[in-house]
Design a protein around this motif. Structure first.
Motif, mmCIF file in Angstrom:
data_model
loop_
_atom_site.group_PDB
_atom_site.id
_atom_site.type_symbol
_atom_site.label_atom_id
_atom_site.label_comp_id
_atom_site.label_asym_id
_atom_site.label_seq_id
_atom_site.Cartn_x
_atom_site.Cartn_y
_atom_site.Cartn_z
ATOM 1 N N MET A 1 0.909 -1.117 0.203
ATOM 2 C CA MET A 1 0.073 0.086 -0.050
ATOM 3 C C MET A 1 0.833 1.293 0.018
ATOM 4 O O MET A 1 1.840 1.438 0.860
ATOM 5 N N ASN A 2 0.731 2.245 -0.829
ATOM 6 C CA ASN A 2 1.427 3.347 -1.209
ATOM 7 C C ASN A 2 1.014 4.354 -0.049
ATOM 8 O O ASN A 2 -0.249 4.348 0.279
ATOM 9 N N ALA A 3 1.597 5.613 0.170
ATOM 10 C CA ALA A 3 1.067 6.521 0.966
ATOM 11 C C ALA A 3 -0.111 7.441 0.638
ATOM 12 O O ALA A 3 -0.847 7.885 1.135
ATOM 13 N N ASN A 4 -0.128 7.439 -0.957
ATOM 14 C CA ASN A 4 -1.316 7.888 -1.435
ATOM 15 C C ASN A 4 -2.523 7.217 -0.994
ATOM 16 O O ASN A 4 -3.637 7.897 -0.814
ATOM 17 N N ALA A 7 -3.952 8.483 2.202
ATOM 18 C CA ALA A 7 -4.278 9.777 2.058
ATOM 19 C C ALA A 7 -5.583 10.264 1.402
ATOM 20 O O ALA A 7 -6.467 10.901 1.722
ATOM 21 N N GLU A 8 -5.950 9.331 0.441
ATOM 22 C CA GLU A 8 -7.173 9.402 -0.515
ATOM 23 C C GLU A 8 -8.578 9.593 0.345
ATOM 24 O O GLU A 8 -9.176 10.604 0.136
ATOM 25 N N PRO A 9 -8.779 8.781 1.236
ATOM 26 C CA PRO A 9 -9.895 8.833 2.067
ATOM 27 C C PRO A 9 -10.162 10.240 2.832
ATOM 28 O O PRO A 9 -11.217 10.619 2.714
ATOM 29 N N ILE A 11 -8.667 13.089 2.214
ATOM 30 C CA ILE A 11 -8.856 14.129 1.106
ATOM 31 C C ILE A 11 -10.329 13.957 0.580
ATOM 32 O O ILE A 11 -10.815 15.193 0.418
ATOM 33 N N ASP A 12 -10.883 13.066 0.159
ATOM 34 C CA ASP A 12 -12.154 12.745 -0.125
ATOM 35 C C ASP A 12 -13.206 13.322 0.850
ATOM 36 O O ASP A 12 -13.983 14.229 0.763
ATOM 37 N N LEU A 13 -12.978 13.089 2.290
ATOM 38 C CA LEU A 13 -13.675 13.336 3.447
ATOM 39 C C LEU A 13 -13.641 15.158 3.464
ATOM 40 O O LEU A 13 -14.450 15.522 3.760
ATOM 41 N N SER A 14 -12.400 15.438 3.065
ATOM 42 C CA SER A 14 -12.081 17.061 3.299
ATOM 43 C C SER A 14 -12.968 17.659 2.195
ATOM 44 O O SER A 14 -13.749 18.588 2.295
ATOM 45 N N LYS A 15 -12.999 17.217 0.935
ATOM 46 C CA LYS A 15 -14.001 17.754 0.008
ATOM 47 C C LYS A 15 -15.324 17.698 0.138
ATOM 48 O O LYS A 15 -15.935 18.642 -0.179
ATOM 49 N N THR A 16 -15.776 16.518 0.770
ATOM 50 C CA THR A 16 -17.172 16.307 0.996
ATOM 51 C C THR A 16 -17.470 17.373 1.902
ATOM 52 O O THR A 16 -18.707 17.999 1.876
#
Length: 75
Positions: A1-4, A7-9, A11-16
């Protein structure tokens, strides 16, 4: 699993929770300030179910005296 992938969940939460409801943003500075405040809330002040529905800040303050007492006993 990479660092991205980690982080993606978040980032998605902050956008939402932050970016989409706040539209239209007038300046990049507004987005920057709002994002900084959201990160502070997310990391320090929100309630965490895994630690008894209290904030990370509160759990740290409760654990700090225990840590200090343990260190003084070692001396």
């Amino acid at each position: 699993m990479n660092a991205n992938a980690l982080a993606e969940p978040t980032i998605d939460l902050s956008k939402t929770e932050l970016i989409k409801p706040g539209r239209p943003w007038k300046t990049l500075s507004q987005v920057d300030l709002a994002a900084t405040e959201w990160v502070d809330w997310y990391c320090r002040r929100r309630f965490h179910g895994e630690i008894g529905h209290i904030s990370a800040r509160r759990i740290r303050s409760q654990l700090q005296p225990q840590k200090s007492n343990a260190q003084s006993r070692q001396l």
